[in-house]
Design an enzyme around this catalytic site. Structure first.
Site, PDB file in Angstrom:
ATOM      1  CE  LYS A 201      11.944 -19.473   7.530  1.00 40.31           C
ATOM      2  NZ  LYS A 201      11.970 -19.722   6.096  1.00 40.31           N
ATOM      3  CD  GLU A 207      14.976  -3.803   8.469  1.00 41.81           C
ATOM      4  OE1 GLU A 207      15.263  -4.906   8.990  1.00 41.81           O
ATOM      5  OE2 GLU A 207      15.338  -3.498   7.315  1.00 41.81           O
ATOM      6  N   GLY A 261       9.433 -16.824   3.974  1.00 39.54           N
ATOM      7  CA  GLY A 261       8.790 -15.638   4.545  1.00 39.54           C
ATOM      8  C   GLY A 261       7.650 -15.110   3.680  1.00 39.54           C
ATOM      9  NE  ARG A 262      10.087 -15.084  -2.318  1.00 42.28           N
ATOM     10  CZ  ARG A 262      11.292 -15.434  -1.887  1.00 42.28           C
ATOM     11  NH1 ARG A 262      11.746 -14.973  -0.727  1.00 42.28           N
ATOM     12  NH2 ARG A 262      12.064 -16.240  -2.600  1.00 42.28           N
ATOM     13  CD  GLU A 347      12.326 -11.430  -0.480  1.00 44.38           C
ATOM     14  OE1 GLU A 347      12.679 -10.323  -0.044  1.00 44.38           O
ATOM     15  OE2 GLU A 347      11.725 -12.263   0.222  1.00 44.38           O
ATOM     16  CG  HIS A 378      -9.630   8.842 -12.772  1.00 36.50           C
ATOM     17  ND1 HIS A 378     -10.342   9.703 -13.573  1.00 36.50           N
ATOM     18  CD2 HIS A 378     -10.445   7.780 -12.537  1.00 36.50           C
ATOM     19  CE1 HIS A 378     -11.550   9.202 -13.790  1.00 36.50           C
ATOM     20  NE2 HIS A 378     -11.633   8.031 -13.182  1.00 36.50           N
ATOM     21  CE  LYS A 488      17.849  -8.974   5.229  1.00 33.66           C
ATOM     22  NZ  LYS A 488      17.464 -10.335   5.536  1.00 33.66           N
TER      23      LYS A 488
END
Ligand code: F6P
Length: 518
Positions: A201, A207, A261-262, A347, A378, A488
């Site tokens: 965005k 990254e 973003g999310r 977030e 399990h 960041k």
């Protein structure tokens, strides 16, 4: 400024009444609640479209429910729902509207959204039909999504969840800046038949920028620069930066600041979904989400699924002091759902300052964890059954399977239902304490007819609305994420210290020692 009143939930009458009520029922066993009320299942279940939501195995009574609904009214939840859907700038700390629901409303679609959907449709059809050619004239076989956080988790999860609807296009996701992983991925990629979709965005995320630059460099190692236009496209709100990176304007799919973003998989961030399952399935996903939006907007609070789940979560979090919530989907292709929900929910609601800017004295944001059933049975279910912690769990299962394969689906479903029953009922074993099950462990079961794109859309929208309900009750801003900024910034400084082999600018003694050691 939005019109949502900023009310401290603990100051409401409902909160005080809930506290008194909690002290009365906190030790009541679910078995007794069922024994005392024949109509419990009917009263504590919600039927909507392909969804049957069973909330009866929760430690709630009719009084709990009515007090929680009173709480929702006292914090003006209905007004908050309207404010969001009407496009008020409810994300006040960033002065933005929150309109991901507008991305899936085909009835009154914003022209820029419609235009972008059309562009996504054309692009994905061309890739799937073999009309989009690589620079040597070959058809495209692989789409690589380069992005992180919301620019990765949503499309990755949906592409995995809709595995049975996939076509011949191979999908890959590169998110982490881990060079070892990238180097291995590049070894198995064919430049001539791959398209890289750079999704960011902001287009400033370190990254993603680093991964995209390395991939482009690798590409140009043996392809001419004129080939970039056939193999690199971008999804971003920052058109200038994308162009500076060297991607043509015609290859850019826009995003807007009113989509967080999310919450962005419904936007062009879903481009890899369109390529992997076809645009028609992507549209079905959007339509399913829209149906849940309508339900959220119009159903009375007492029949509203996201409201019910959000309030139950508040009940456990703030009265039982549960810190975590487990999500257990009984569908292996939903294995990416938990990481996706972790970003969406944590977030959003990991905040300790309220909407008045005051420090919060009650618990917010639950910790979301889980894994698919039956695998998780399990792995960590021992702790759910006999541990000391109370962990409310949401079980998700599908009545119909997508394939007919022996008894598999029956066994899967049987396990899901049996687990919720065992968690609730327990088993008295007075003579063998190690085999004693106290029970009274709460769960909600979401029984959905089938894992279709439409139902998946509804399920994801349900979680989006659930977290919003919680955020309103907790009086926090669910749509910003300032908490990720500090790390960041520090990473930039730390990187300089690593590159220059100089720790002078680093004040923290522990970090300094670690840097010296490495
Ligand atoms: O799409 P972008 O701008 O690269 O951001 C990626 C992610 O980074 C965050 O801003 C913070 O981690 C997320 O909210 C977002 O989804």
């Amino acid at each position: 400024m939005s019109s949502i009143p900023k009310i401290n939930p603990t100051s409401t009458n409902a909160w005080k009444a809930l506290q008194t009520h909690f002290n009365k029922i906190k030790d009541v066993h679910l078995n007794d609640l069922f024994a005392l009320d024949e109509g419990r299942v009917a009263d504590f279940s919600l039927d909507w479209n392909d969804f049957y939501v069973d909330i009866s195995k929760n430690r709630i009574t009719k009084e709990t429910r009515s007090l929680l609904l009173q709480l929702a009214e006292e914090v003006n939840l209905p007004q908050a729902i309207s404010a969001q859907i009407n496009g008020e700038a409810i994300n006040e700390t960033e002065n933005r509207a929150v309109l991901h629901s507008a991305l899936r409303d085909f009835g009154i679609m914003n022209p820029v959204v419609a235009e972008t959907l059309q562009k996504m449709k054309t692009f994905s059809n061309n890739v799937i039909d073999g009309n989009w050619k690589g620079y040597t004239g070959k058809t495209i076989k692989t789409i690589v999504n380069i992005g992180i956080g919301g620019s990765n988790l949503g499309p990755r999860m949906v592409c995995e969840a809709l595995h049975s609807y996939r076509n011949h296009i191979e999908l890959r996701f590169i998110s982490n800046v881990d060079g070892d992983f990238l180097a291995e991925s590049l070894k198995t990629l064919d430049r001539e038949t791959t398209i890289f979709v750079v999704v960011s965005k902001t287009f400033t995320t370190q990254e993603t920028r680093t991964n995209a630059a390395t991939v482009k460099q690798w590409f140009l190692d043996s392809a001419p620069s004129s080939a970039v236009k056939n193999h690199f496209v971008a999804v971003s709100a920052n058109i200038d930066e994308v162009q500076n990176f060297g991607i043509l304007e015609e290859n850019i799919f826009p995003m807007w600041d009113w989509v967080g973003g999310r919450f962005s998989l419904w936007s062009a961030v879903g481009l890899s979904i369109c390529c992997g399952v076809g645009y028609h399935h992507f549209e079905a996903l959007l339509k399913g989400a829209h149906e849940m939006d309508i339900h959220f907007k119009t159903a009375p609070l007492s029949e509203n699924i996201p409201v019910a789940l959000g309030l139950i979560s508040v009940w456990y979090n703030n009265f039982f002091a549960c810190e975590t919530e487990a999500v257990i989907p009984y569908a292996e292709t939903l294995r990416e759902l938990v990481p996706y929900l972790q970003q969406a929910i944590m977030e959003s609601n990991g905040k300790s300052v309220d909407r008045n800017g005051a420090s919060i004295k009650y618990q917010t944001g639950n910790i979301i964890w889980g894994a698919t059933g039956a695998n998780s049975q399990h792995a960590f279910f021992q702790l759910l059954h006999q541990g000391t912690k109370l962990i409310p769990a949401e079980f998700i299962c599908f009545s119909e399977s997508l394939h007919t394969l022996g008894e598999h689906h029956n066994i899967l479903l049987a396990n899901c239902l049996a687990q919720t029953e065992a968690l609730m009922e327990g088993k008295d074993n007075p003579d063998e304490p190690f085999r004693n099950f106290v029970g009274n462990n709460p769960s909600t079961t979401l029984l959905i007819r089938k894992l279709t794109p439409k139902n998946l859309g509804s399920l994801l929208a349900l979680y989006e609305h659930k977290l919003f309900v919680q955020g309103i009750v907790w009086n926090i801003y669910s749509y910003d994420q300032w908490g990720v900024e500090l790390g960041k910034k520090l990473a930039t400084k730390t990187l300089k210290a690593i590159q220059n082999k100089d720790t002078k600018g680093v004040a923290n003694a522990s970090t300094k020692a670690l840097l010296k050691k490495l």
